[in-house]
Scaffold this active site. Structure first.
Site, mmCIF file in Angstrom:
data_model
loop_
_atom_site.group_PDB
_atom_site.id
_atom_site.type_symbol
_atom_site.label_atom_id
_atom_site.label_comp_id
_atom_site.label_asym_id
_atom_site.label_seq_id
_atom_site.Cartn_x
_atom_site.Cartn_y
_atom_site.Cartn_z
ATOM 1 C CB SER A 187 0.473 0.667 6.286
ATOM 2 O OG SER A 187 1.522 1.598 6.273
ATOM 3 C CB CYS A 188 -4.412 -0.779 2.913
ATOM 4 S SG CYS A 188 -5.109 0.876 3.095
ATOM 5 C CB CYS A 197 -0.898 0.008 1.230
ATOM 6 S SG CYS A 197 -1.840 1.540 1.389
#
Lengths: 208, 208
Positions: free
Chosen positions: A120-121, A116
């Site tokens: 920070s998926c 991501c």
């Protein structure tokens, strides 16, 4: 090889905090927690429960069960590739940051890896909370422009004939990699298979 | 906004660090903040407003601070933006509520027919140089580049409006494939590619 590969890792990140800084941060967080409790947003017990869930209940062992089942059961693998959210829920894993799952399968011709770049998926229900490096600037910036060099830093060499597909989780779709089943594991039971699946192989920075 | 959070393709961050560090939380305040943040999305959210609060951080502070310091900045910013200390007392979430939220999640797909007719899979599209002052999920490294729609993901709420209280404005969401050759010109002789999920408004159809 260009100079930037010799640069120190994440040079702008302040690595150490002294106890005074930690204390300041702790106080700021306590203030937020108290405000949420005072305003009737949440109880202290509910906050404790969240921590317990993400520290002990949910982690990459969930994802490894999904992978093992996909390896052992071709029908399940097809369901996983068609509707991953539903197939993963069959094993009891669902919810926050895994509402819309897509599983991408590694093959001899395609290697998948997940990032991501904007934040920070990460697919929490199957992999838990992300590792530190996944959230930091070096990985987020470089994996899209030089995936082969980044994978080498994880000890992963992808043959040049194999295409690397980087999945940038910029929307609410969350990705998990279905690694290739190693030859030595062809006759293992599902339970044994789950034990050889690593978190990094489901992010795509490692092959098994 | 074109902010420092948009790291994809930058080459100034050195090697991947912390590959072997497997801790979810370094300090206890991070653990408490994680819980408070998850519980505050109902009161301080939506998640895209929280993401945008991180994007608005001072760029030097963004790069020098850790992941959970970003969260802390965002939660504090949301409390201030919403004047939350003045809000009414609610009914607090309990551990049972938490278990149900964790297992169910927040769904971002909508069944409604979108205003925009979805584009066909296989179509060549170009990412617009869309640069709103507010929140967006179109990374810089994709802007102006040509890709191929490989999947229609469904109809999804639009982060650019949602983050600013301007409604869900749901749109078709596509998985779009951009070859490394297209993204990074001559530096990459391979067939590698980035696949990224993009909303309808971020794209224009290329002339045949």
């Amino acid at each position: 090889m260009s100079d930037h590969h010799d640069a120190p890792s994440n040079p702008y990140l302040k690595k150490r905090r002294d106890s005074g800084e930690t204390e300041k941060l702790t106080k700021r967080v306590q203030k937020i927690e108290q405000l949420l409790i005072d305003k009737g947003v949440v109880t202290k017990e509910a906050l404790d429960r969240i921590i317990e869930i993400y520290e002990t209940d949910i982690g990459p062992l969930n994802g490894s069960q999904v992978v093992a089942k996909a390896w052992a059961d071709e029908d399940y693998k097809q369901r996983l590739k068609t509707d991953a959210t539903k197939a993963i829920a069959e094993l009891g894993f669902s919810g926050l940051q895994g509402e819309h799952m897509v599983v991408v399968e590694n093959t001899p011709s395609v290697h998948n890896v997940v990032v991501c770049t904007l934040c920070s998926c990460y697919p929490w229900p199957v992999l838990g909370l992300p590792p530190k490096w996944y959230k930091e600037a070096p990985y987020r910036s470089r994996i899209v422009i030089e995936p082969r060099e980044v994978l080498k830093e994880f000890g992963t060499n992808i043959p040049s004939a194999t295409e690397i597909r980087v999945w940038d989780s910029s929307a609410e779709i969350r990705y998990m990699v279905l690694p290739q089943q190693p030859n030595y594991a062809k006759n293992m039971s599902e339970e044994e298979l789950a034990k050889i699946v690593t978190r990094d192989s489901m992010i795509g920075v490692e092959t098994l | 906004m074109n902010g420092i959070h948009d790291l994809g393709g930058l080459q100034c961050f050195g090697k991947i660090d912390n590959k072997d560090v497997d801790v979810k939380f370094v300090d206890d305040w991070e653990r408490r903040l994680f819980a408070s943040t998850l519980c505050s999305f109902g009161a301080l959210g939506p998640i895209d407003a929280f993401r945008h609060a991180i994007e608005k951080m001072d760029p030097v502070h963004y790069l020098s601070s850790s992941y959970y310091e970003h969260w802390l900045e965002a939660v504090e910013a949301r409390i201030k933006e919403l004047n939350f200390t003045q809000s009414d007392i609610g009914v607090p979430l309990t551990p049972t509520d938490i278990e149900s939220i964790v297992a169910t999640g927040a769904h971002y797909a909508r069944e409604s027919v979108p205003e925009n007719e979805p584009l066909a899979v296989g179509l060549e599209v170009r990412a617009l140089p869309h640069s709103p002052e507010g929140h967006t999920r179109l990374p810089n490294y994709i802007k102006g580049k040509k890709g191929i729609i490989t999947e229609l993901r469904g109809t999804f709420v639009f982060p650019d409006t949602l983050a600013h209280g301007l409604g869900e404005c749901e749109q078709p969401l596509y998985s779009v494939r951009f070859s490394s050759r297209e993204l990074w010109a001559g530096r990459d002789p391979t067939n590698d590619a980035v696949h990224i999920d993009l909303w309808h408004s971020y794209l224009e159809v290329c002339d045949v």
